[in-house]
Design a protein around this motif. Structure first.
Motif, PDB file in Angstrom:
ATOM      1  N   ASP A 163       0.829  -1.204   0.000  1.00 45.75           N
ATOM      2  CA  ASP A 163       0.000   0.000   0.000  1.00 45.75           C
ATOM      3  C   ASP A 163       0.869   1.262   0.000  1.00 45.75           C
ATOM      4  N   LEU A 164       2.030   1.169   0.628  1.00 45.71           N
ATOM      5  CA  LEU A 164       2.937   2.321   0.646  1.00 45.71           C
ATOM      6  C   LEU A 164       3.407   2.661  -0.761  1.00 45.71           C
ATOM      7  N   THR A 165       3.900   1.686  -1.491  1.00 48.21           N
ATOM      8  CA  THR A 165       4.406   1.967  -2.839  1.00 48.21           C
ATOM      9  C   THR A 165       3.277   2.403  -3.778  1.00 48.21           C
ATOM     10  N   ALA A 166       2.073   1.823  -3.567  1.00 50.25           N
ATOM     11  CA  ALA A 166       0.944   2.210  -4.412  1.00 50.25           C
ATOM     12  C   ALA A 166       0.531   3.653  -4.154  1.00 50.25           C
ATOM     13  N   SER A 167       0.702   4.101  -2.906  1.00 51.47           N
ATOM     14  CA  SER A 167       0.224   5.437  -2.532  1.00 51.47           C
ATOM     15  C   SER A 167       1.220   6.552  -2.850  1.00 51.47           C
ATOM     16  N   ILE A 168       2.453   6.200  -3.175  1.00 54.21           N
ATOM     17  CA  ILE A 168       3.458   7.244  -3.432  1.00 54.21           C
ATOM     18  C   ILE A 168       3.674   7.482  -4.923  1.00 54.21           C
ATOM     19  N   GLY A 169       2.753   6.978  -5.736  1.00 61.09           N
ATOM     20  CA  GLY A 169       2.814   7.299  -7.160  1.00 61.09           C
ATOM     21  C   GLY A 169       2.959   6.119  -8.091  1.00 61.09           C
ATOM     22  N   LEU A 170       3.334   4.952  -7.576  1.00 60.02           N
ATOM     23  CA  LEU A 170       3.500   3.802  -8.452  1.00 60.02           C
ATOM     24  C   LEU A 170       2.165   3.202  -8.862  1.00 60.02           C
ATOM     25  N   GLY A 171       1.174   3.324  -7.996  1.00 58.08           N
ATOM     26  CA  GLY A 171      -0.102   2.673  -8.267  1.00 58.08           C
ATOM     27  C   GLY A 171       0.041   1.170  -8.104  1.00 58.08           C
ATOM     28  N   TYR A 172      -1.069   0.451  -8.257  1.00 59.18           N
ATOM     29  CA  TYR A 172      -1.023  -1.000  -8.080  1.00 59.18           C
ATOM     30  C   TYR A 172      -0.271  -1.719  -9.196  1.00 59.18           C
ATOM     31  N   PRO A 173      -0.456  -1.360 -10.478  1.00 62.58           N
ATOM     32  CA  PRO A 173       0.332  -2.030 -11.519  1.00 62.58           C
ATOM     33  C   PRO A 173       1.830  -1.774 -11.364  1.00 62.58           C
ATOM     34  N   GLY A 174       2.192  -0.536 -11.067  1.00 63.78           N
ATOM     35  CA  GLY A 174       3.599  -0.219 -10.878  1.00 63.78           C
ATOM     36  C   GLY A 174       4.191  -0.957  -9.697  1.00 63.78           C
ATOM     37  N   SER A 175       3.415  -1.074  -8.624  1.00 58.60           N
ATOM     38  CA  SER A 175       3.886  -1.813  -7.453  1.00 58.60           C
ATOM     39  C   SER A 175       4.096  -3.284  -7.791  1.00 58.60           C
ATOM     40  N   ALA A 176       3.181  -3.854  -8.563  1.00 62.80           N
ATOM     41  CA  ALA A 176       3.322  -5.257  -8.949  1.00 62.80           C
ATOM     42  C   ALA A 176       4.597  -5.474  -9.756  1.00 62.80           C
ATOM     43  N   VAL A 177       4.880  -4.567 -10.680  1.00 62.04           N
ATOM     44  CA  VAL A 177       6.103  -4.676 -11.479  1.00 62.04           C
ATOM     45  C   VAL A 177       7.335  -4.541 -10.584  1.00 62.04           C
ATOM     46  N   LEU A 178       7.288  -3.593  -9.648  1.00 66.13           N
ATOM     47  CA  LEU A 178       8.408  -3.378  -8.732  1.00 66.13           C
ATOM     48  C   LEU A 178       8.711  -4.638  -7.938  1.00 66.13           C
ATOM     49  N   TYR A 179       7.687  -5.248  -7.360  1.00 65.83           N
ATOM     50  CA  TYR A 179       7.922  -6.419  -6.510  1.00 65.83           C
ATOM     51  C   TYR A 179       8.240  -7.669  -7.327  1.00 65.83           C
ATOM     52  N   ALA A 180       7.723  -7.739  -8.540  1.00 64.07           N
ATOM     53  CA  ALA A 180       8.095  -8.854  -9.412  1.00 64.07           C
ATOM     54  C   ALA A 180       9.583  -8.781  -9.760  1.00 64.07           C
ATOM     55  N   ALA A 181      10.065  -7.565  -9.994  1.00 66.18           N
ATOM     56  CA  ALA A 181      11.490  -7.393 -10.267  1.00 66.18           C
ATOM     57  C   ALA A 181      12.315  -7.655  -9.013  1.00 66.18           C
ATOM     58  N   ALA A 182      11.820  -7.188  -7.872  1.00 61.41           N
ATOM     59  CA  ALA A 182      12.565  -7.359  -6.616  1.00 61.41           C
ATOM     60  C   ALA A 182      12.694  -8.823  -6.243  1.00 61.41           C
ATOM     61  N   ILE A 183      11.668  -9.613  -6.517  1.00 60.89           N
ATOM     62  CA  ILE A 183      11.707 -11.021  -6.136  1.00 60.89           C
ATOM     63  C   ILE A 183      12.724 -11.802  -6.953  1.00 60.89           C
ATOM     64  N   ALA A 184      13.094 -11.260  -8.108  1.00 58.88           N
ATOM     65  CA  ALA A 184      14.104 -11.926  -8.924  1.00 58.88           C
ATOM     66  C   ALA A 184      15.504 -11.769  -8.329  1.00 58.88           C
ATOM     67  N   VAL A 185      15.705 -10.765  -7.489  1.00 55.22           N
ATOM     68  CA  VAL A 185      17.036 -10.515  -6.919  1.00 55.22           C
ATOM     69  C   VAL A 185      17.514 -11.667  -6.050  1.00 55.22           C
ATOM     70  N   PRO A 186      16.746 -12.099  -5.020  1.00 54.40           N
ATOM     71  CA  PRO A 186      17.217 -13.246  -4.242  1.00 54.40           C
ATOM     72  C   PRO A 186      17.268 -14.535  -5.057  1.00 54.40           C
ATOM     73  N   ALA A 187      16.376 -14.661  -6.051  1.00 50.52           N
ATOM     74  CA  ALA A 187      16.395 -15.860  -6.887  1.00 50.52           C
ATOM     75  C   ALA A 187      17.702 -15.965  -7.665  1.00 50.52           C
ATOM     76  N   VAL A 188      18.097 -14.867  -8.285  1.00 53.94           N
ATOM     77  CA  VAL A 188      19.339 -14.857  -9.065  1.00 53.94           C
ATOM     78  C   VAL A 188      20.551 -14.996  -8.146  1.00 53.94           C
ATOM     79  N   ALA A 189      20.517 -14.307  -7.009  1.00 52.06           N
ATOM     80  CA  ALA A 189      21.638 -14.373  -6.069  1.00 52.06           C
ATOM     81  C   ALA A 189      21.832 -15.791  -5.545  1.00 52.06           C
ATOM     82  N   HIS A 190      20.734 -16.458  -5.264  1.00 55.65           N
ATOM     83  CA  HIS A 190      20.846 -17.842  -4.795  1.00 55.65           C
ATOM     84  C   HIS A 190      21.350 -18.756  -5.899  1.00 55.65           C
ATOM     85  N   ARG A 191      20.837 -18.552  -7.104  1.00 54.39           N
ATOM     86  CA  ARG A 191      21.265 -19.381  -8.228  1.00 54.39           C
ATOM     87  C   ARG A 191      22.760 -19.233  -8.476  1.00 54.39           C
ATOM     88  N   ARG A 192      23.299 -18.029  -8.263  1.00 53.47           N
ATOM     89  CA  ARG A 192      24.725 -17.782  -8.485  1.00 53.47           C
ATOM     90  C   ARG A 192      25.587 -18.146  -7.278  1.00 53.47           C
TER      91      ARG A 192
END
Length: 263
Positions: A163-192
């Motif tokens: 709700d914080l990211t949605a309320s500061i201008g990203l909106g719900y679609p932007g927040s979804a994209v942000l967290y989808a990208a963020a979730i790839a960080v630990p995935a890639v780090a673990h894979r490497r």
């Protein structure tokens, strides 16, 4: 969403199989996890509008107690019992974050770090007491208690942060994209090999909450809020049906149970 195997960091020996209370982490685990986060978000809002905030929180609390009672009473992981507890926590975790913001007027910019500190405290006490945060060590009542406390904190944190990211201008679609990208960080780090499995798992677990919630909110809210205006009720129902389908499949196929435990 990128799926990685986060189950390699396991304690030696067969003790974890003696009374496993959590499922194997497979692609189905992450799919259902995202579905429960979104369903919990819209279900909480739907109940608050339909029943009123106080009765909704009371009902959510009773459902949570009943679900966790069944989970603790089970001798080992049972798909229906486990995922019912996750759904109950998803709904109540959303309510907890909303009570702080709507009921007490606490801004998301404050409730987000508050729940972050609460989660860190649970992890610190858990690790200090048990010397591990691995979900493959959940074979005692005390460790299961720590596990569910951490799960509840992740859902409250994810609601507030989404709700914080949605309320500061990203909106719900932007927040979804942000967290989808963020979730790839630990995935890639673990894979490497630069991030251990336990840390990668919990990082991904935390991030799936705002990811699923942002998607569900985007589907449910009105056009003037940047959503598809499908409605809280229909979105909650459709995501619930999807959850029932996947959990029913797992209960029948037992694909989320260690192979040496399948009879």
């Amino acid at each position: 969403m990128t799926t990685v195997h986060l189950t390699h960091d396991r304690p030696a020996g067969p003790v974890r199989h003696a009374a496993s209370k959590v499922p194997e982490v497979t692609v189905y685990f992450w799919i259902i996890k995202v579905l429960t986060t979104g369903m919990g978000e819209t279900a909480s809002d739907f109940l608050a509008h339909w029943l009123g905030p106080v009765p909704a929180v009371g009902l959510g609390g009773l459902a949570l107690v009943a679900a966790l009672t069944a989970q603790f009473a089970a001798r080992r992981y049972v798909a229906w019992i486990y995922w019912t507890a996750i759904v109950a926590i998803s709904v109540f975790g959303t309510m907890a974050a909303d009570v702080l913001h709507v009921g007490l007027g606490v801004p998301y910019a404050l409730s987000t770090p508050f729940f972050m500190l609460a989660l860190a405290a649970v992890f610190a006490l858990w690790h200090r007491t048990e010397r591990t945060l691995s979900i493959h060590s959940i074979h005692t009542r005390r460790r299961e208690t720590f596990y569910w406390a951490a799960v509840l904190a992740t859902f409250a944190l994810g609601t507030a942060s989404g709700d914080l990211t949605a309320s500061i201008g990203l909106g719900y679609p932007g927040s979804a994209v942000l967290y989808a990208a963020a979730i790839a960080v630990p995935a890639v780090a673990h894979r490497r090999g630069s991030l251990n499995a336990v840390t990668a798992f919990w990082a991904a677990y935390v991030l799936t909450r705002p990811l699923g919630a942002s998607i569900a909110d985007w589907m449910a809210v009105s056009h003037h809020r940047g959503g598809l205006n499908l409605g809280l009720g229909p979105v909650t129902l459709s995501w619930t049906v999807a959850i029932l389908g996947f959990v029913g499949y797992l209960a029948a196929s037992r694909k989320d149970i260690p192979h040496d435990l399948v009879r």
